[in-house]
Enzyme design. Structure first.
Site, PDB file in Angstrom:
ATOM      1  CB  SER A 180      -0.838  -0.437   0.994  1.00 12.39           C
ATOM      2  OG  SER A 180      -1.609   0.545   1.354  1.00 12.39           O
ATOM      3  CE  LYS A 235      -5.798  -1.864   0.326  1.00 13.12           C
ATOM      4  NZ  LYS A 235      -5.193  -0.319   0.513  1.00 13.12           N
ATOM      5  CG  ASP A 255       7.121   5.509 -12.650  1.00 15.44           C
ATOM      6  OD1 ASP A 255       7.640   3.640 -12.348  1.00 15.44           O
ATOM      7  OD2 ASP A 255       5.785   5.194 -11.749  1.00 15.44           O
TER       8      ASP A 255
END
Length: 490
Positions: A313, A338, A324
């Site tokens: 999460s 999640k 990224d």
């Protein structure tokens, strides 16, 4: 895997925060979104309600029936939506502050049994020697077989300095084990940081709470007072998540200002958001922007993020954002997967206090647009728990949970289970002879205890340090070498 996790909880006040990323206490859902009432279904519900009231073997309280109906309506949606009665709602609010009462143990319901997910460091459960994967078969004199997770949690809660007896079944033990535990007030320190070598810092975030950003900024600032940093290891292993704004703040510490951290998408305007590395997205009403006071070098210092199958999460939001933006190298094993957002929506204010629902309202996406739902984040360098493979034991991910949301835009990757074999296509080519060698190696690891994160025995941390220093990193083998969990009790 023998069974699937039905739900996950921490024993103590505030335990429900667990794997949820919450947008906070929200009232926005009460705007007029009503649709035509399904009269036939409502009539069926009242018929069942009336039949229970008239015919059940014992009288049943109206409030209990209604609450159970609401609970069933929510738990039937996905693993993370749930009904919070007054007590559970209070627990959740307290838990985000990092302090709760109980044993300090994370448990889940699995096929009618109560399974230990993990004890929390420096708590009664951890000190007594409770281990991940243990099955709780009896709480005091009550058998847990068939007991709901909620009922088990209530039995294990209690006032500090009161005792209870847990009977445990553990793999490798011929007889059940008994643990006499004293309940305590559990205070979870979400951030711990220290210098592990001159110029190299180790920062561990165990859960994303209200004060996580402030605590991390203060501790990193203190480390910089000792001299410039050559590298930082950000440890998110076994971090089950927590508050979304805290994840944004931790990411913002290392990213350029206003860089995209995470986006969410759902059915309502409130659920479609973009969260960036800016004070308005992580301060939550506070006026003191502690991130802006960090040395500017924090934006460029070499960074490694450690993740594993229990990184979920909010911790996946941080890992995904830093990966990224190519700001950090991710090392470890596949994360939990999640990729959904839960919103806490108050629904009543009765004599017992306010109740609420925790409702999945959106999916979240990393800056590049990736959904990691039921897949997880693949590290840049896959490194097992030990030189001989991963510790065996309780290992469950989002994809294993009943009724988990699917990622509708892409097929699940083979790496979803997080194993070395899944992450390395050559693993399938291992011969029977290789497997026998692995079994022998696993026996040697069998006697190793699970190391404490950040300790001298932490193999993944050693590899993170090697990477920061430009030394070779020992990545996962092409075949799985699994270490057993029946280790000596601390």
């Amino acid at each position: 895997m023998s069974g699937r996790m039905r739900s996950i909880s921490l024993i103590g006040v505030g335990a429900i925060a667990g794997l949820a990323v919450s947008l906070g206490i929200s009232a926005y859902a009460f705007r007029d979104t009503r649709s035509p009432i399904p009269l036939e279904e409502i009539r069926q519900f009242t018929d069942v309600f009336g039949a229970i009231k008239a015919n059940y073997v014992e009288p049943v309280d109206d409030k209990k029936l209604i609450n159970e109906a609401i609970s069933g309506m929510l738990t039937g949606l996905d693993p993370h939506s749930s009904f919070l009665d007054a007590e559970a709602f209070k627990d959740l609010q307290a838990g985000t502050q990092g302090e709760f009462g109980g044993l300090g143990i994370e448990v889940g319901a699995e096929d009618g049994a109560i399974r230990v997910i993990a004890p929390i460091d420096d708590t009664p459960a951890a000190r007594a020697g409770i281990k991940s994967g243990d099955l709780i078969i009896k709480i005091d004199d009550k058998l847990t077989r068939g007991m709901t997770l909620t009922d088990a949690v209530k039995l294990m809660r209690g006032k500090p300095r009161t005792s209870l007896l847990l009977t445990i079944a553990r793999k490798g033990e011929s007889k059940p084990l008994e643990f006499n535990l004293m309940r305590d007030v559990i205070k979870v320190q979400s951030v711990k940081a220290r210098m592990i070598e001159p110029g190299y810092a180790f920062v561990r975030v165990s859960q994303f709470q209200e004060r996580t950003v402030e605590d991390m900024a203060k501790q990193i600032g203190d480390l910089y007072k000792q001299g410039p940093l050559k590298g930082i290891v950000l440890d998110l292993r076994n971090d089950p998540g927590g508050l979304l704004h805290s994840a944004v703040g931790v990411s913002a510490a290392f990213l350029p200002k206003r860089a995209l951290v995470v986006s969410t998408d759902g059915r309502t305007d409130d659920a479609r958001r973009r969260f960036v590395a800016a004070p308005e997205d992580y301060l939550r009403g506070r006026s003191d922007d502690v991130i802006s006071k960090l040395p500017p070098e924090i934006k460029t210092v070499p960074l490694v993020v450690l993740v594993n199958g229990a990184s979920a999460s909010a911790s996946e939001i941080v890992a995904g954002a830093l990966q990224d933006h190519k700001r950090a190298t991710l090392i470890g094993t596949q994360s939990f997967g999640k990729g959904s957002v839960q919103t806490i929506i108050p629904i009543a204010n009765s004599a017992d206090g306010p109740a609420a629902i925790k409702l999945t309202t959106a999916r979240y996406y990393t800056p590049s647009g990736r959904s990691i739902q039921a897949k997880g984040i693949t590290p840049d360098l896959v490194v097992d728990d030990t030189p001989d493979g991963n510790f065996a034991g309780f290992n469950i991910r989002e994809a294993d949970l009943a009724r988990h949301l699917e990622d509708k835009n892409s097929a699940a990757t083979p790496a979803a289970n997080g194993s070395s074999a899944a992450l390395n296509p050559n693993a399938a080519q291992a011969t029977d002879k290789d497997k026998e060698k692995d079994k022998d190696k696993a026996g040697t690891v069998n006697q190793q205890r699970r190391y404490e994160f950040g300790s001298a025995d932490d193999f993944q941390l050693k590899q993170a340090m090697n990477h920061l220093k430009g030394l070779p990193v020992e990545t996962a083998k092409t075949r799985e070498s699994v270490a057993a969990t029946n280790t000596p009790t601390k």
